[in-house]
Write an enzyme that holds these catalytic residues in place. Structure first.
Site, PDB file in Angstrom:
ATOM      1  N   SER A  37      17.831 -22.917 -44.222  1.00 26.62           N
ATOM      2  CA  SER A  37      19.233 -22.987 -44.651  1.00 26.62           C
ATOM      3  C   SER A  37      19.644 -21.884 -45.614  1.00 26.62           C
ATOM      4  CB  SER A  37      19.506 -24.335 -45.317  1.00 26.62           C
ATOM      5  OG  SER A  37      18.635 -24.520 -46.415  1.00 26.62           O
ATOM      6  N   ASP A  84      25.103 -27.067 -53.968  1.00 21.84           N
ATOM      7  CA  ASP A  84      24.875 -28.495 -53.765  1.00 21.84           C
ATOM      8  C   ASP A  84      23.483 -28.850 -54.301  1.00 21.84           C
ATOM      9  OD1 ASP A  84      23.072 -27.613 -51.872  1.00 21.84           O
ATOM     10  OD2 ASP A  84      24.173 -28.367 -50.134  1.00 21.84           O
ATOM     11  N   HIS A 120      21.072 -25.987 -52.566  1.00 25.97           N
ATOM     12  CA  HIS A 120      21.380 -24.590 -52.222  1.00 25.97           C
ATOM     13  C   HIS A 120      22.106 -23.821 -53.320  1.00 25.97           C
ATOM     14  CE1 HIS A 120      21.072 -26.840 -48.363  1.00 25.97           C
ATOM     15  NE2 HIS A 120      20.220 -25.849 -48.146  1.00 25.97           N
TER      16      HIS A 120
END
Ligand SMILES: *[C@@H]1O[C@H](CO)[C@@H](O)[C@H](O)[C@H]1NC(C)=O
Ligand SMILES: *[C@@H]1O[C@H](CO)[C@@H](O)[C@H](O)[C@H]1NC(C)=O
Ligand SMILES: *[C@@H]1O[C@H](CO)[C@@H](O)[C@H](O)[C@H]1NC(C)=O
Ligand SMILES: *[C@@H]1O[C@H](CO)[C@@H](O)[C@H](O)[C@H]1NC(C)=O
Length: 363
Positions: free
Chosen positions: A39, A327, A330
């Site tokens: 990610s 978040d 991340h």
């Protein structure tokens, strides 16, 4: 007064640590950039997997992206793959491989500037992220093999070899494997688990090398014990030291592997970004980097804003550029930009044996 001096002298330190400053070139310094990993580099791969549960294709993700679009990036805006591609002369990260497959024109044309294969939630091990339906690194490499076949069909083997040998292959992976290890309360000893990850990495690098890759820009694991998602498990809100130890051990083993491989594989070049050092440096001393909050998530719910995901009903911080974390897992766009700049131009404390700019320029 004393405080201001301290801040000033550490900015000086930053400048010194970025000692080898190479001015970014206006035009692409490399023919193409290929991006693999998780990610931290995904630009929308998982949007194309209907069953995937690792997604960011809804607000507030993308709130600072052009037109506030939620693209599938796990960020308020652009991520490190975008900023790295930009530094190498492109507009942003190349598009996700899976999005190109869907175009009526097939893969043609756009793949010649690169492709992004990264998939949020994925890891070095196939089992990592399996229940979330993501694309593991092994499958990303099989996808690259189809791209390779496409190149050779269009350009022939010699031109393909030439083009790929000048292109940069960025890989950012490993964090999710370690999250998985802790989540499943694995009883495998640490050294053995790290060795398993490094053995997998060795195979993948050799696969890519056999498919023409020569320049590897590798990013190791950040201090994942300091993610808001992990800090909530510490009563004081501090980092989980155990997890950080794994991240450091991974970097050290990866450093040895790459050094070994570069003497074994003729023509292999690499740059290893130490995401641990880069990030812990900011966490321990945020002000010179203009961060005010390095502990809580900008977007989320509950303690440290990290007990729930970032979605349209979550709490959103006002000052997104002041936050290290977007978040619970991340980095913000601001943090990703700083990371890319450090990888590209930084000194040996953060990226070695050469930085990404030197890797890109080396032909
Ligand atoms: C490249 O791949 C696309 C999609 O798989 C396919 O439609 C196209 O025919 C391929 N081109 C060549 C020359 O192999
Ligand atoms: C929790 O954080 C504190 C620092 O605030 C640290 O000393 C401690 O080791 C952490 N606990 C764990 C289990 O990592
Ligand atoms: C690197 O090479 C040394 C010396 O050949 C060897 O002992 C070591 O196991 C290798 N490590 C890795 C991770 O490849
Ligand atoms: C956002 O996530 C929370 C879980 O923390 C959930 O309860 C809520 O329904 C979600 N909101 C939306 C709009 O999906």
């Amino acid at each position: 007064m004393a405080k201001r001096q301290a801040a000033a002298s550490s900015s000086l330190l930053l400048i010194i640590s970025l000692a080898i400053l190479i001015p970014p070139l206006a035009d692409a310094t490399v023919p193409a950039v290929f991006i693999l990993g998780d990610s931290t580099a995904d630009v929308g791969t998982n949007n194309h997997l209907p069953d995937s549960r690792a997604r960011a294709d809804f607000p507030y993700n993308g709130i600072d992206f052009p037109k506030s679009r939620a693209t599938g990036r796990f960020s308020n805006g652009f991520n490190s793959a975008d900023f790295l591609a930009k530094l190498m002369g492109f507009r942003r990260s190349p598009p996700p491989f899976l999005s190109l497959l869907k175009l009526s024109s097939g893969l043609q044309k756009r793949i010649f500037k690169g492709v992004n294969l990264a998939s949020g939630g994925s890891g070095l091990l196939d089992i990592t992220g399996q229940t979330m339906k993501v694309v593991p690194l092994s499958e990303q490499i099989r996808q690259f093999a189809t791209i390779y076949n496409n190149f050779t069909a269009v350009m022939g083997p010699a031109a393909t070899e030439n083009m790929l040998s000048k292109s940069v292959f960025c890989i950012s992976v490993g964090s999710n494997d370690i999250f998985g290890y802790f989540l499943t309360k694995s009883s495998i000893p640490k050294e053995q688990f790290i060795a398993t990850l490094i053995n997998a990495y060795e195979i993948y690098i050799k696969n890519l090398f056999n498919l023409g890759a020569r320049k590897f820009g590798i990013i190791s694991i950040p201090p994942i014990g300091c993610c808001p998602s992990q800090r909530v498990f510490n009563a004081t809100g501090g980092c989980l030291e155990d997890m950080n130890n794994f991240a450091r051990a991974f970097h050290s083993a990866l450093n040895t592997l790459l050094s070994n491989l570069s003497s074994e594989l003729q023509g292999m070049k690499y740059s290893l970004g130490n995401a641990y050092e880069m990030t812990i440096n900011i966490i321990e001393n945020p002000l010179p980097f203009k961060f005010k909050d390095v502990e809580t998530a900008c977007c989320g719910t509950g303690r440290l804003n990290a007990e729930g995901p970032c979605n349209s009903t979550a709490n959103l911080c006002m000052n997104r550029q002041d936050h290290l974390f977007w978040d619970l897992y991340h980095p913000t766009q601001a943090a990703s930009k700083l990371a890319a700049l450090t990888l590209y131009q930084g000194g040996p404390k953060f990226v070695s044996p050469i930085n990404f700019a030197q890797l890109a320029a080396d032909n």
